[in-house]
Scaffold this motif. Structure first.
Motif, PDB file in Angstrom:
ATOM      1  N   LEU A  51     -63.559  -8.526 -25.473  1.00 34.71           N
ATOM      2  CA  LEU A  51     -62.348  -7.727 -25.402  1.00 34.71           C
ATOM      3  C   LEU A  51     -62.744  -6.272 -25.598  1.00 34.71           C
ATOM      4  CD1 LEU A  51     -60.016  -9.916 -27.664  1.00 34.71           C
ATOM      5  CD2 LEU A  51     -60.192  -9.956 -25.170  1.00 34.71           C
ATOM      6  N   SER A  52     -62.219  -5.371 -24.768  1.00 37.46           N
ATOM      7  CA  SER A  52     -62.649  -3.975 -24.848  1.00 37.46           C
ATOM      8  C   SER A  52     -61.472  -3.038 -24.638  1.00 37.46           C
ATOM      9  CB  SER A  52     -63.741  -3.679 -23.807  1.00 37.46           C
ATOM     10  OG  SER A  52     -63.239  -3.812 -22.494  1.00 37.46           O
ATOM     11  N   TYR A  53     -61.644  -1.806 -25.149  1.00 35.66           N
ATOM     12  CA  TYR A  53     -60.650  -0.747 -25.002  1.00 35.66           C
ATOM     13  C   TYR A  53     -61.390   0.557 -24.764  1.00 35.66           C
ATOM     14  CZ  TYR A  53     -56.907   2.572 -26.075  1.00 35.66           C
ATOM     15  OH  TYR A  53     -55.987   3.591 -26.005  1.00 35.66           O
ATOM     16  N   ASP A  54     -61.017   1.294 -23.706  1.00 37.55           N
ATOM     17  CA  ASP A  54     -61.625   2.586 -23.375  1.00 37.55           C
ATOM     18  C   ASP A  54     -60.531   3.634 -23.228  1.00 37.55           C
ATOM     19  OD1 ASP A  54     -64.056   1.267 -23.233  1.00 37.55           O
ATOM     20  OD2 ASP A  54     -64.008   1.052 -21.064  1.00 37.55           O
ATOM     21  N   PHE A  55     -60.791   4.792 -23.812  1.00 37.71           N
ATOM     22  CA  PHE A  55     -59.901   5.946 -23.632  1.00 37.71           C
ATOM     23  C   PHE A  55     -60.744   7.092 -23.106  1.00 37.71           C
ATOM     24  CE2 PHE A  55     -57.975   9.934 -24.811  1.00 37.71           C
ATOM     25  CZ  PHE A  55     -56.621   9.735 -24.557  1.00 37.71           C
ATOM     26  N   THR A  56     -60.382   7.596 -21.912  1.00 39.41           N
ATOM     27  CA  THR A  56     -61.164   8.637 -21.249  1.00 39.41           C
ATOM     28  C   THR A  56     -60.299   9.853 -21.007  1.00 39.41           C
ATOM     29  OG1 THR A  56     -62.448   6.926 -20.111  1.00 39.41           O
ATOM     30  CG2 THR A  56     -62.618   9.173 -19.268  1.00 39.41           C
ATOM     31  N   SER A  57     -60.792  11.013 -21.397  1.00 35.66           N
ATOM     32  CA  SER A  57     -60.122  12.279 -21.098  1.00 35.66           C
ATOM     33  C   SER A  57     -60.918  13.027 -20.039  1.00 35.66           C
ATOM     34  CB  SER A  57     -59.990  13.133 -22.360  1.00 35.66           C
ATOM     35  OG  SER A  57     -61.253  13.388 -22.948  1.00 35.66           O
ATOM     36  N   ASN A  58     -60.205  13.777 -19.180  1.00 33.62           N
ATOM     37  CA  ASN A  58     -60.822  14.518 -18.077  1.00 33.62           C
ATOM     38  C   ASN A  58     -61.598  13.599 -17.144  1.00 33.62           C
ATOM     39  OD1 ASN A  58     -59.878  17.069 -18.835  1.00 33.62           O
ATOM     40  ND2 ASN A  58     -61.646  17.446 -20.142  1.00 33.62           N
TER      41      ASN A  58
ATOM     42  N   GLY B  54     -58.788  -4.730 -21.821  1.00 26.56           N
ATOM     43  CA  GLY B  54     -58.763  -6.083 -21.281  1.00 26.56           C
ATOM     44  C   GLY B  54     -59.921  -6.883 -21.816  1.00 26.56           C
ATOM     45  N   GLY B  55     -60.379  -7.848 -21.037  1.00 28.82           N
ATOM     46  CA  GLY B  55     -61.459  -8.710 -21.507  1.00 28.82           C
ATOM     47  C   GLY B  55     -62.120  -9.463 -20.381  1.00 28.82           C
ATOM     48  N   SER B  56     -63.215 -10.153 -20.735  1.00 28.61           N
ATOM     49  CA  SER B  56     -63.973 -10.951 -19.776  1.00 28.61           C
ATOM     50  C   SER B  56     -64.344 -12.277 -20.413  1.00 28.61           C
ATOM     51  CB  SER B  56     -65.243 -10.212 -19.319  1.00 28.61           C
ATOM     52  OG  SER B  56     -66.088  -9.936 -20.419  1.00 28.61           O
ATOM     53  N   LEU B  57     -64.463 -13.297 -19.589  1.00 26.96           N
ATOM     54  CA  LEU B  57     -64.800 -14.643 -20.048  1.00 26.96           C
ATOM     55  C   LEU B  57     -65.900 -15.195 -19.155  1.00 26.96           C
ATOM     56  CD1 LEU B  57     -64.087 -17.173 -21.800  1.00 26.96           C
ATOM     57  CD2 LEU B  57     -62.555 -17.850 -19.950  1.00 26.96           C
ATOM     58  N   PHE B  58     -66.984 -15.698 -19.764  1.00 26.55           N
ATOM     59  CA  PHE B  58     -68.091 -16.306 -19.050  1.00 26.55           C
ATOM     60  C   PHE B  58     -68.167 -17.793 -19.396  1.00 26.55           C
ATOM     61  CE2 PHE B  58     -69.162 -11.895 -19.172  1.00 26.55           C
ATOM     62  CZ  PHE B  58     -69.893 -11.641 -18.029  1.00 26.55           C
ATOM     63  N   PHE B  59     -68.611 -18.602 -18.438  1.00 23.68           N
ATOM     64  CA  PHE B  59     -68.828 -20.016 -18.741  1.00 23.68           C
ATOM     65  C   PHE B  59     -69.981 -20.530 -17.880  1.00 23.68           C
ATOM     66  CE2 PHE B  59     -65.445 -19.617 -15.597  1.00 23.68           C
ATOM     67  CZ  PHE B  59     -65.896 -20.415 -14.553  1.00 23.68           C
ATOM     68  N   PRO B  60     -70.841 -21.409 -18.447  1.00 23.90           N
ATOM     69  CA  PRO B  60     -71.958 -21.977 -17.683  1.00 23.90           C
ATOM     70  C   PRO B  60     -71.495 -23.171 -16.862  1.00 23.90           C
ATOM     71  CG  PRO B  60     -72.039 -22.754 -19.937  1.00 23.90           C
ATOM     72  CD  PRO B  60     -70.857 -21.816 -19.858  1.00 23.90           C
ATOM     73  N   LEU B  61     -72.320 -23.562 -15.894  1.00 31.06           N
ATOM     74  CA  LEU B  61     -72.028 -24.719 -15.056  1.00 31.06           C
ATOM     75  C   LEU B  61     -73.034 -25.845 -15.248  1.00 31.06           C
ATOM     76  CD1 LEU B  61     -71.126 -22.897 -11.704  1.00 31.06           C
ATOM     77  CD2 LEU B  61     -69.577 -23.656 -13.509  1.00 31.06           C
ATOM     78  N   ASP B  62     -73.903 -25.721 -16.244  1.00 28.95           N
ATOM     79  CA  ASP B  62     -74.949 -26.722 -16.455  1.00 28.95           C
ATOM     80  C   ASP B  62     -74.379 -28.098 -16.795  1.00 28.95           C
ATOM     81  OD1 ASP B  62     -75.708 -23.933 -17.195  1.00 28.95           O
ATOM     82  OD2 ASP B  62     -77.717 -24.797 -17.138  1.00 28.95           O
ATOM     83  N   TRP B  63     -73.176 -28.156 -17.338  1.00 31.00           N
ATOM     84  CA  TRP B  63     -72.577 -29.421 -17.741  1.00 31.00           C
ATOM     85  C   TRP B  63     -72.246 -30.322 -16.556  1.00 31.00           C
ATOM     86  CZ3 TRP B  63     -67.808 -29.903 -15.492  1.00 31.00           C
ATOM     87  CH2 TRP B  63     -67.200 -28.722 -15.074  1.00 31.00           C
TER      88      TRP B  63
END
Length: 795
Positions: A596-603, A632-641
């Motif tokens: 989960l991340s939050y960015d605030f950018t000026s200029n 927002g956020g990101s979700l990763f998952f493996p496929l080895d199963w």
């Protein structure tokens, strides 16, 4: 006196660094043998006696000796294993604080395993999560190998490449590094398009750079890591490849390396011809007329590259290295633009014309690097000097010829030179209690000279256009110093750093004698904490403050015509953007799967379009918008199963984007929720064939004043080894399914539809033949293997 503080700090570290060692940690050393012979290159693992947790792993040297340094006082035991050797746990021992312990020799028992019959099949994982960065081992990817670096960037989770636009999770303006060095002074689009994928080892996505990194980067920092030799002995390979989409592509190259004792030599040459096709369709609406413009560009670049490097250990604790890369080539293109001007009410054609564009461009790029690394003791205290020189030269000739419309033909001559020098010093000091102190300093200078000689056809000949002709000089000096403290104890870790950067920028418009100087100094803090949560779950929290300076090509005020009614131009009055970035990650077995991340950018620096309502002329440029918020956020998952024959990964990114600014006499207030999905599946097929399929989906998004629609793509590839792994065949199909970039601009009086297309699908084949010590059998093979291979052989 402006740059004296960082230089004084650098001198202080050189002279006083060794004296800073105020705490010693314990160490243990020993030797492994098989009978009377040393057991060289044996896996030696140090484990905690309390819970058998692995503390450190080493390989014994040619004399069978090993050493573990930087240890805390505790009870330990040693486990040894290797090909032809049985796994053995040796008696436990107690290590006191600051003790230097020598263990008795371990005589290992041999087994009946025949080393010559052992087959190494392990490969590095495609994705590796390391401290503060995601490492994408693109050299392990099947798809993308038939093209350029741009094709490999598509393999980075969340990265979408649409023409010249490179974005991550819907956000453009990524910072690109090559081997940790900035590229903002270079023609990065041409460089990435012309550099073959065969040169790339991995791509690092650095989400929260620490204080040792340059403060440059707007939250999306991508570091392209070039291949280096890791094999002992003499080894090499030659390759030949080709492909076809709408235009042919072909390339060839060779690489040779030698590593023996303390000397490591590496060299390579390559040729790449990767022709490409792009399209750009614009529909621009006015109350009384509509401009329908269709552009098609065909590029036919030819690039030649050579690389040489040498690393040498004059002393067990000293290493010196030098490397050089030289690239030269042509980047020619031809274009055709068809413009129709119609009346919106009746669709009646008012005017039409065709414009032909022809560009010839020669370029060359030289990069020289040198370093000297000193291990001041056996506990990890280290001092590293690094210097680099990078030059880039290009000479372009652009012609624009219109058929109809009464527009004059144009000729632009654009010579350009850039030189970037940098030097840095880094110091590392492990101390008692699991702490590590790092500090360093860096100075860099960039000097760029770009000229535009614009000519317009009048009375049958080209005459100088004094309105557009220009010469622009740009100098930039950056002085930096940093200090950081890292701590680790079990599953807990923390890192706090502070970086200071002083920047002097000066743009000089020679033609109108206009100087635009800027000078500013700032501190950039960074902080990260990681801790266990429950069972295999853990969490980490990170914060950083960053800066993104405008690139030289954004500051360059020159005009580049697409057709008589549309062009691109730079903006010499751009200001740097500043970014506050925070991230919370949840990990499983120390591998992040939820961020989960939050960015605030000026200029924020943003690409926009502007237009003249009366003449219908439109242009693209870069401006500073007031504020940009993204979370927002990101979700990763493996496929080895899924099964033993299936591996890979998938994931999704969901971000909310919000732009707010006073712009063009109005208030820009636009927001959009953006979804990005990605999937890569690797399947082991019969007869040792390997299949890889990868795809992406980018939902609706927002980039400044541009709203874009969903797009997606699918690639696939096959790979097989022949002749005892000496011959490798890769077959790829990129863009089998492709939804192109489309978007709209609806702001103030601008009403525009955009469609950007590129060459797809593209089918490629590549054959690589490998030779050298890596194919020796038995003991000779183990002696010539890389450290990574030795570890796998031992396992």
């Amino acid at each position: 006196m402006r740059n004296q503080a960082p230089l004084s700090f650098l001198l202080f570290l050189c002279t006083c660094g060794p004296a800073l060692l105020f705490g010693q940690q314990a160490s243990v050393a020993g030797r492994v043998t098989t009978g009377s012979q040393p057991a060289e290159f044996t896996n030696v693992i140090l484990l905690a006696a309390a819970d058998s947790a692995v503390v450190k792993l080493e390989l014994s040297d040619a004399d069978g000796r090993f050493r573990f340094s930087g240890l805390a006082a505790a009870d330990y035991f040693v486990r040894t294993s290797g090909i032809g050797l049985s796994q053995t746990d040796h008696p436990p021992f107690t290590l006191a604080a600051e003790e230097v312990l020598t263990l008795p020799d371990y005589d290992l028992q041999q087994t009946a395993t025949d080393l010559a019959t052992v087959e190494v099949t392990a490969r590095r994982p495609f994705l590796e999560q390391k401290a503060g960065k995601l490492v994408v081992n693109v050299d392990e990817s099947i798809t993308g190998q038939g093209g350029s670096v741009v094709d490999l960037l598509k393999k980075v989770p969340g990265v979408v490449v649409a023409g010249d636009r490179i974005s991550m999770a819907g956000k453009s303006g990524l910072t690109i590094l090559i081997d940790g060095r900035p590229t903002k002074y270079l023609d990065i689009n041409s460089l990435l398009r012309d550099m073959p994928a065969d040169n790339i080892k991995s791509i690092e996505v650095i989400s929260q750079p620490g204080a040792s990194y340059d403060a440059e980067g707007n939250g999306g920092v991508i570091n392209i890591v070039l291949k280096k030799n890791q094999l002992l002995g003499t080894n090499g390979q030659v390759y030949l490849g080709g492909g076809y989409g709408e235009l042919p592509k072909y390339r060839a190259g060779a690489q040779l390396s030698h590593q023996s004792g303390g000397l490591n030599l590496n060299g390579s040459v390559s040729y790449n011809h990767r022709a490409w096709v792009e399209g750009l369709d614009l529909t621009r609406r006015f109350p009384d007329r509509t401009y329908v413009q269709s552009n098609r560009l065909e590029g036919t670049p030819n690039s030649y590259a050579t690389q040489l490097s040498a690393d040498y250990d004059p002393h067990p604790r000293h290493r010196v290295g030098i490397s050089g890369r030289y690239n030269l080539g042509t980047s020619d293109l031809t274009g055709r633009n068809f413009t129709r001007i119609v009346r919106p009410a009746s669709s009646e054609l008012e005017e039409s014309f065709t414009t032909f564009r022809d560009r010839s461009r020669d370029y060359d790029n030289l990069n020289l690097d040198a370093y000297y690394r000193i291990q001041l003791d056996t506990n990890g205290q280290e001092l590293t000097f690094d210097g680099s020189l990078n030059t880039f030269t290009r000479d372009s000739r652009n012609t624009l010829v219109s058929d109809g419309g009464g527009y004059n033909d144009r000729l632009n001559l654009e010579p350009s030179d850039a030189e970037i020098r940098s030097a840095r010093l880094d110091y590392r000091l492990p101390v008692a209690g699991g702490y590590v102190i790092t500090a360093g300093a860096k100075v860099s200078r960039a000097a760029l000279d770009n000229e535009l000689v614009a000519k317009e056809a009048r009375n049958g000949k080209f005459e100088l256009d004094t309105r557009l002709s220009n010469r622009f000089l740009y100098d930039e000096d950056i002085s930096a110093a940093y200090a950081a403290l890292a701590w680790e104890s079990g599953d807990w870790s923390a890192n706090a750093g502070l970086r200071y950067e002083h920047t002097r920028m000066e743009g000089y418009n020679v033609t109108i004698d206009s100087l635009t100087p800027r000078e500013f100094a700032q501190f950039f803090p960074s902080l990260s904490v990681s801790a266990p949560l429950a069972g295999p779950l853990g969490w980490s929290l990170a914060y950083s403050y960053r800066i993104e300076r405008p690139s030289y090509y954004d500051l360059d005020p020159f005009v580049t015509f697409i057709d008589p009614l549309t062009y691109e131009k730079g903006n010499p009055f751009l200001q740097p953007e500043l970014i506050h970035s925070g991230q919370l990650s949840v990990t499983y077995e120390k591998q992040p799967f939820l961020n989960l991340s939050y960015d605030f950018t000026s200029n924020i620096l943003s690409d926009v379009t502007e237009q003249n309502d009366s003449s219908g002329v439109a242009f693209q440029t870069t401006v500073n918008l007031d504020r940009y918020v993204r979370y927002g956020g990101s979700l990763f998952f493996p496929l080895d199963w899924i099964g033993k024959a299936v591996s890979g990964y998938g994931g999704a990114m969901i971000y909310y984007n919000d732009y707010t600014s006073d712009y063009l006499g109005g208030v820009l207030d636009q927001d959009q929720l953006s979804v990005t999905g990605f999937l890569q599946v690797d399947v082991k097929l019969p007869r040792d064939w390997k299949l890889q399929a990868s795809g992406f989906y980018q939902g609706k998004g927002l980039d400044g004043i541009i709203r874009f629609n969903p797009m997606y793509g699918l690639d696939a590839g096959l790979e097989k080894d022949f002749l005892d792994d000496r011959l490798n065949l890769v077959l790829t199909a990129d863009g089998i399914v492709q939804k192109y970039f489309s978007g709209t601009i609806d702001y103030q009086q601008q009403d525009m539809d955009i469609l950007s297309t590129w060459e797809a699908p593209v089918f490629s084949a590549k054959v690589t033949y490998k030779f050298g010590n890596r194919f020796l059998k038995g003991r000779d093979r183990r002696n010539s293997a890389s450290e990574e291979e030795r570890g796998r052989l031992g396992e």
